[in-house]
Design an enzyme around this catalytic site. Structure first.
Site, PDB file in Angstrom:
ATOM      1  N   HIS A  15      24.130  52.151  34.683  1.00 43.73           N
ATOM      2  CA  HIS A  15      24.528  53.288  35.514  1.00 43.73           C
ATOM      3  C   HIS A  15      23.604  54.484  35.301  1.00 43.73           C
ATOM      4  O   HIS A  15      23.237  55.185  36.234  1.00 43.73           O
ATOM      5  CB  HIS A  15      25.971  53.709  35.187  1.00 43.73           C
ATOM      6  CG  HIS A  15      26.997  52.659  35.441  1.00 43.73           C
ATOM      7  ND1 HIS A  15      27.617  51.970  34.420  1.00 43.73           N
ATOM      8  CD2 HIS A  15      27.527  52.173  36.587  1.00 43.73           C
ATOM      9  CE1 HIS A  15      28.485  51.112  34.930  1.00 43.73           C
ATOM     10  NE2 HIS A  15      28.452  51.208  36.246  1.00 43.73           N
ATOM     11  N   LYS A  56      21.272  44.619  40.365  1.00 49.14           N
ATOM     12  CA  LYS A  56      22.032  43.563  39.697  1.00 49.14           C
ATOM     13  C   LYS A  56      23.051  42.987  40.684  1.00 49.14           C
ATOM     14  O   LYS A  56      23.261  41.782  40.738  1.00 49.14           O
ATOM     15  CB  LYS A  56      22.748  44.094  38.462  1.00 49.14           C
ATOM     16  CG  LYS A  56      23.588  43.005  37.844  1.00 49.14           C
ATOM     17  CD  LYS A  56      24.221  43.425  36.555  1.00 49.14           C
ATOM     18  CE  LYS A  56      25.398  42.520  36.285  1.00 49.14           C
ATOM     19  NZ  LYS A  56      26.622  43.020  36.919  1.00 49.14           N
ATOM     20  N   GLN A  62      25.364  42.880  47.204  1.00 47.31           N
ATOM     21  CA  GLN A  62      25.982  44.163  47.552  1.00 47.31           C
ATOM     22  C   GLN A  62      24.942  45.158  48.047  1.00 47.31           C
ATOM     23  O   GLN A  62      25.141  45.847  49.049  1.00 47.31           O
ATOM     24  CB  GLN A  62      26.697  44.723  46.322  1.00 47.31           C
ATOM     25  CG  GLN A  62      27.157  46.170  46.468  1.00 47.31           C
ATOM     26  CD  GLN A  62      27.887  46.642  45.221  1.00 47.31           C
ATOM     27  OE1 GLN A  62      29.025  46.255  44.976  1.00 47.31           O
ATOM     28  NE2 GLN A  62      27.237  47.455  44.419  1.00 47.31           N
ATOM     29  N   ARG A  91      31.816  44.603  32.576  1.00 45.89           N
ATOM     30  CA  ARG A  91      32.650  43.465  32.168  1.00 45.89           C
ATOM     31  C   ARG A  91      32.170  42.814  30.861  1.00 45.89           C
ATOM     32  O   ARG A  91      32.904  42.028  30.266  1.00 45.89           O
ATOM     33  CB  ARG A  91      32.692  42.416  33.272  1.00 45.89           C
ATOM     34  CG  ARG A  91      33.535  42.825  34.479  1.00 45.89           C
ATOM     35  CD  ARG A  91      33.702  41.664  35.456  1.00 45.89           C
ATOM     36  NE  ARG A  91      34.638  41.979  36.537  1.00 45.89           N
ATOM     37  CZ  ARG A  91      34.287  42.433  37.742  1.00 45.89           C
ATOM     38  NH1 ARG A  91      33.006  42.643  38.011  1.00 45.89           N
ATOM     39  NH2 ARG A  91      35.202  42.674  38.664  1.00 45.89           N
TER      40      ARG A  91
END
Lengths: 319, 319
Positions: A42, A188, A192, A226
């Site tokens: 991020h 990654k 998307q 995750r």
């Protein structure tokens, strides 16, 4: 930009008001949408955004619209305090942390219809084969979804049928609330990223969507919120993904053009490490359609389960 | 506003640039989206918009995305010269006529994938039951669609399965290009109006959507660009719609609460006049779900064919 404490905004009207007042002053705005539990991946998105705009908005919102009721919404990791500490001390600075409580709460106006709020509704929809996310499950009345009909179908779309319509919809909402000039997404989540780019083109959003490279831990594992759920043993096994992908890339660069050969090696490596492959596909970088022979830029995308954790990773192969 | 000649803008970037420069000057912008062939109904939308904003943009664009290949896109009436003359002389004035050539042309970047451009594609999609508009038929690569999943299903959505996703998508595009503060839609297209309102809420567009009342000719026929295709005899027969709807409203106001009774009278009247009813439904004004007993505000919506022309009309019944 100097280091400074970001302003926390939770209300969408206040968020838009801030953006408009900044734009009126000639400032450009970069948006980094996140679901929180921030890691170096991020941070790299934020640093990328800082290159392009005067001001940075980081949104932190775990979007129920992209989870199915059977997925891990309830256990998705979160730590707003820790996230805020990281953003506060970030060099270059973050101007606003947009942290809404619920982006699907529309008050009492124009809400869910009477018959659709009955208990048979979800069952009824499932029978018809309609996709159902945690939003339908909560019966809040939201019913508008942005679909990217081709790109959403393959890879992650197969095993997570509500995922991309949920992502495209929440990103549309965030774009309409924050009204940014630039938005940064991580490669990654390759599918998307491509989906958001296609959506921005097709819906004429005036937003420059930038893809930021994957950030890996020292051992090669692609960073993900995750990962925290992996046991040390699972984490070691999960390295089979990035290692076999790197091997695949080298094979292709050394002349192996047959996708099937390369895919089989990766599938085998993950399987032998104890992982369960969801998909391992070599696809065109733009259309995301599977290719049999590698003759143009492709990306090798993998999703695999280790224990209860589903991980994704990918590697671009530019031949 | 004084009377003045509207500026014609055909390029979407130029359109957005105009809007942003006006907004920077503190002006508010009203958008009236049309498909041209303007009549008094459209004029009433513009007059409504003039009440709310400093500046008015009228878009004229026949949207292929809301027509199926079997519908009347090729015969949809158009007369840009005549439209422009009407707008030029309109009291209160129109600032911009946005008249793009093709809102689905994205150049060569990120366009349609290889396998999807083969000739079997449309057939393949139809077999799977996917909806297909003139856009898929043209294979231009556009693949993002906004769906309002509940409201789009009934009434016009039944006989025109691609219609509302096409409308919602083009309106999203226009919203993103024009960036208006207010948009005005006619309540003659009642379902469309409700769908756009729901979409604006669900996707967090910062736009005030206003519904404008139906405008009728002296004989009661609801104004529509398609009326031009009616022969004098068909037109006379088509009056059965508005007349029976008015009768239905009076019946309800006089205490008839059973939808079935009222519907039957309307269906019978249109049938006897020689029309073919597509649907005649009494629905809740917000959810658009059929009601059996009229105990709250409803709207009686009708679609019927006269010759080759499909007409729609409706009447709100506020009990």
């Amino acid at each position: 930009m100097a280091e400074r404490e970001p302003e926390i905004i939770t209300d969408k009207d206040q968020m838009r008001k801030w953006s408009r007042s900044m734009r009126a002053q000639g400032k450009t705005i970069g948006l980094v949408p996140t679901m929180g539990y921030l890691h170096q991946g991020h941070i790299s998105l934020i640093k990328e955004a800082q290159k392009h705009t005067h001001l940075i908005v980081v949104s932190i919102y775990v979007n129920p619209g992209q989870f199915s009721p059977s997925e891990d919404l309830s256990t998705y990791p979160s730590d707003f305090h820790g996230d805020f500490e990281k953003l506060k001390t970030l060099s270059g600075g973050v101007d606003v942390v947009f942290h809404p409580h619920n982006l699907y709460d529309y008050g009492n106006s124009d809400t869910i219809s009477r018959s659709s709020s009955n208990d048979n509704d979800r069952e009824e929809r499932s029978e018809k084969g309609a996709v159902v996310s945690c939003i339908e499950d909560r019966k809040v009345g939201h019913e508008t979804w942005v679909r990217i009909e081709r790109l959403e179908k393959g890879m992650c779309g197969k095993s997570r049928p509500v995922f991309f319509r949920g992502v495209a919809t929440i990103v549309t909402k965030l774009f309409n609330i924050v009204e940014p000039d630039v938005a940064v997404f991580g490669k990654k989540d390759y599918q998307q990223w491509r989906i958001i780019r296609r959506m921005v083109r097709d819906l004429d959003f005036s937003i420059n969507v930038i893809g930021s490279e994957i950030v890996r831990d020292a051992d090669g594992l692609a960073m993900s919120s995750r990962n925290v759920h992996l046991s040390p043993e699972e984490r070691e096994k999960a390295l089979s993904i990035s290692r076999s992908l790197l091997r695949a890339k080298l094979d292709a660069q050394n002349g192996q053009i047959y996708s099937k050969e390369i895919r089989n090696l990766v599938i085998q490596a993950i399987h032998e490490a104890g992982g369960r492959v969801d998909y391992a596909e070599i696809v065109d970088q733009e259309s995301l359609e599977a290719v049999e022979e590698i003759e143009s830029p492709v990306v090798f995308c993998v999703a695999a389960w280790f224990g209860k954790v589903r991980l994704i990773d990918n590697m671009e192969i530019n031949v």
